[in-house]
Design a protein around this motif. Structure first.
Motif, PDB file in Angstrom:
ATOM      1  N   UNK A  90      32.526  30.558  51.567  1.00  0.00           N
ATOM      2  CA  UNK A  90      31.940  31.880  51.300  1.00  0.00           C
ATOM      3  C   UNK A  90      31.719  32.077  49.802  1.00  0.00           C
ATOM      4  N   UNK A  91      32.688  31.645  49.012  1.00  0.00           N
ATOM      5  CA  UNK A  91      32.564  31.745  47.557  1.00  0.00           C
ATOM      6  C   UNK A  91      31.380  30.915  47.070  1.00  0.00           C
ATOM      7  N   UNK A  92      31.238  29.691  47.612  1.00  0.00           N
ATOM      8  CA  UNK A  92      30.112  28.838  47.227  1.00  0.00           C
ATOM      9  C   UNK A  92      28.790  29.512  47.584  1.00  0.00           C
ATOM     10  N   UNK A  93      28.723  30.108  48.766  1.00  0.00           N
ATOM     11  CA  UNK A  93      27.488  30.765  49.201  1.00  0.00           C
ATOM     12  C   UNK A  93      27.110  31.893  48.238  1.00  0.00           C
ATOM     13  N   UNK A  94      28.090  32.699  47.845  1.00  0.00           N
ATOM     14  CA  UNK A  94      27.820  33.804  46.917  1.00  0.00           C
ATOM     15  C   UNK A  94      27.317  33.281  45.573  1.00  0.00           C
ATOM     16  N   UNK A  95      27.962  32.219  45.088  1.00  0.00           N
ATOM     17  CA  UNK A  95      27.548  31.661  43.799  1.00  0.00           C
ATOM     18  C   UNK A  95      26.152  31.042  43.882  1.00  0.00           C
ATOM     19  N   UNK A  96      25.847  30.398  45.006  1.00  0.00           N
ATOM     20  CA  UNK A  96      24.504  29.825  45.196  1.00  0.00           C
ATOM     21  C   UNK A  96      23.447  30.927  45.200  1.00  0.00           C
ATOM     22  N   UNK A  97      23.743  32.031  45.881  1.00  0.00           N
ATOM     23  CA  UNK A  97      22.790  33.141  45.915  1.00  0.00           C
ATOM     24  C   UNK A  97      22.550  33.682  44.512  1.00  0.00           C
ATOM     25  N   UNK A  98      23.597  33.781  43.717  1.00  0.00           N
ATOM     26  CA  UNK A  98      23.449  34.261  42.343  1.00  0.00           C
ATOM     27  C   UNK A  98      22.604  33.291  41.518  1.00  0.00           C
ATOM     28  N   UNK A  99      22.844  31.994  41.720  1.00  0.00           N
ATOM     29  CA  UNK A  99      22.070  30.994  40.974  1.00  0.00           C
ATOM     30  C   UNK A  99      20.591  31.052  41.351  1.00  0.00           C
ATOM     31  N   UNK A 100      20.310  31.208  42.634  1.00  0.00           N
ATOM     32  CA  UNK A 100      18.915  31.263  43.075  1.00  0.00           C
ATOM     33  C   UNK A 100      18.222  32.521  42.577  1.00  0.00           C
ATOM     34  N   UNK A 101      18.977  33.586  42.400  1.00  0.00           N
ATOM     35  CA  UNK A 101      18.400  34.848  41.934  1.00  0.00           C
ATOM     36  C   UNK A 101      18.193  34.860  40.423  1.00  0.00           C
TER      37      UNK A 101
END
Length: 157
Positions: free
Chosen positions: A75-86
């Motif tokens: 879940x933490x990885x998913x949140x960080x990936x979303x931030x990176x993509x944004x």
């Protein structure tokens, strides 16, 4: 004449309502906007951490405690990936490098939770997923080379 006009308008409104319902029906199973399963062209879909954990639990026979810890990591990885993509300020190359580093860090955290046998299976899953992606890239026209870091939990779901 007023009655006929009202009746015609009512008929038109009912027709539009029925048509819009019929038109929308095929799209009811689509994920809502902003759902993490939708991606821009060229991006990989972000797997659901819960589904990834369920898959890893089946494949690696995780204990409930291991599954809980791994799901939190994913879940933490998913949140960080979303931030990176944004983050529009980073170049695509920089984003790719950051995502690869995040994936490696996530894998290290997961491996630290696994026992020796599970760790070996997990690494084998990663290698198979990486080979599967390479095979698919070679078979697709116009596919770019390179490796996306390997994501065993995304393959075969």
């Amino acid at each position: 004449m007023k009655f006929a006009s009202r009746l015609a308008l009512l008929g038109l409104a009912v027709s539009i309502g029925a048509a819009s319902t019929a038109y929308a029906a095929p799209f009811q199973d689509m994920p809502p906007p902003g759902d993490n399963t939708t991606t821009a062209p060229g991006q990989h879909a972000m797997p659901d951490p819960q589904k990834q954990t369920e898959r890893l639990t089946r494949k690696l026979q995780l204990t409930p405690d291991q599954a809980t810890k791994i799901e939190a990591i994913l879940q933490n990885r998913q949140q960080q990936m979303q931030q990176m993509r944004a983050d529009a300020s980073s170049s695509p190359h920089d984003q790719h490098q950051k995502m690869r580093a995040l994936k490696q860090d996530t894998d290290s955290q997961i491996e630290a939770i696994l026992n020796d046998s599970q760790r070996q299976q997990y690494q084998q899953m990663q290698q198979e997923a990486m080979q599967h992606r390479r095979d698919n890239k070679q078979g697709s026209p116009g596919a770019g080379g390179g490796d996306d870091g390997g994501n065993p939990s995304a393959a075969g779901t």
